[in-house]
Design an enzyme around this catalytic site. Structure first.
Site: not given
Ligand code: NDP
Length: 251
Positions: A142, A155
């Site tokens: 990401s 995350y």
């Protein structure tokens, strides 16, 4: 060089969003694509979509947080399709809270789904990739593998970990003819980011303003990198983390 004819590719979370975008590319390049997720109705829809576009596709159920479920998936996939050449570790989730508000079980759930699952799936796939004479593992990181964000401690930690896991697997398995690379998507329009847009005021506009390409990504924007990293074209590339982000990470 980019043909995946005769190859079998398994995409976790391949039943929607980015996973389905990549599955579409892999199927178009000739692979038999197995989409693996928890939601069987969603998986059946995804398979119908891939087949309607002329691809070979199959759905299998898995919970990537459950090692026994992952082991069963790999065994079933190899039994039903005869081999496994490509694993895409794409299943992911988030809990958007400031770190001081994040419960330990929420942290653990995000780490289990995004990071531990990639290790568990890769480990379970390894003997099958060996049997196929080598193969490819593609892990999905990401922008938060690189950047920080106030609502993304778990995350971001998981996605940073995905990059380091990628490097470790790449060095461990290079001699086996298995290349392991990570893809770092920018802001892509999916269910995951639709949730973020609802929660984070002005996110849509901020991403637009910051992204040199001047748009949000679509799941299909990930099709090309999936084919490249799954194919012989990338046989001398391993341990990398490639942004697919319309320039977000360099602006
Ligand atoms: P979606 O929410 O659309 O897709 C997530 C997928 O993960 C679903 O298909 C879901 O399948 C699957 N999944 C989640 N938990 C599990 C589980 N325990 N077992 C099996 N499958 C599971 O999100 P995206 O397509 O956006 O995200 C895909 C990946 O891309 C994630 O790793 C995400 O972190 C990453 N990413 C996304 C970005 C974006 O902008 N959208 C940017 C950067 C990275 P099911 O519904 O069947 O459980």
């Amino acid at each position: 060089m980019f043909s995946l004819e005769g190859k079998v590719a398994l995409v976790t979370g391949g039943n929607g969003g980015i996973g389905l975008g990549m599955a579409g590319g892999l199927a178009q390049a000739g692979a038999t694509v197995v989409v693996a997720g928890r939601n069987t109705a969603k998986s059946a829809d995804a398979v119908a979509q891939l087949r309607a576009a002329g691809g070979r596709a199959d759905a299998m159920a898995v919970d990537v947080c459950d090692e026994a479920s992952v082991a069963q998936l790999m065994t079933d996939c190899a039994a039903r399709h005869g081999r496994l050449d490509v694993l895409v570790n794409n299943a992911g989730t988030t809990v958007r809270k400031k770190p001081q508000d994040l419960a330990l079980d929420e942290w653990q759930h995000v780490l289990d789904t995004n990071l531990t699952s990639a290790f568990v799936c890769a480990k379970a796939a390894h003997p099958h990739l060996l049997r196929a004479g080598g193969g490819k593992v593609i892990n999905i990181g990401s922008m938060l593998s690189i950047f920080g964000a106030p609502y993304a401690s778990a995350y971001g930690a998981s996605k940073g970990g995905v990059v380091q896991l990628t490097r470790s697997l790449a060095t461990a398995w290079a001699g086996d003819g298995i290349q392991v690379n990570a893809v770092l998507p920018g802001w892509i329009d999916t269910e995951l980011t639709q949730g973020a847009r609802q929660q984070v005021q002005g996110l849509y506009e901020r991403v637009l303003a910051r992204t040199p390409a001047g748009r949000w990504g679509q799941p299909a924007d990930l099709a090309g990198i999936a084919v490249f990293l799954a194919s012989a074209a990338s046989d001398f590339i391993t341990g990398t983390a490639i942004p697919v982000d319309g320039g977000y990470s360099i602006a």
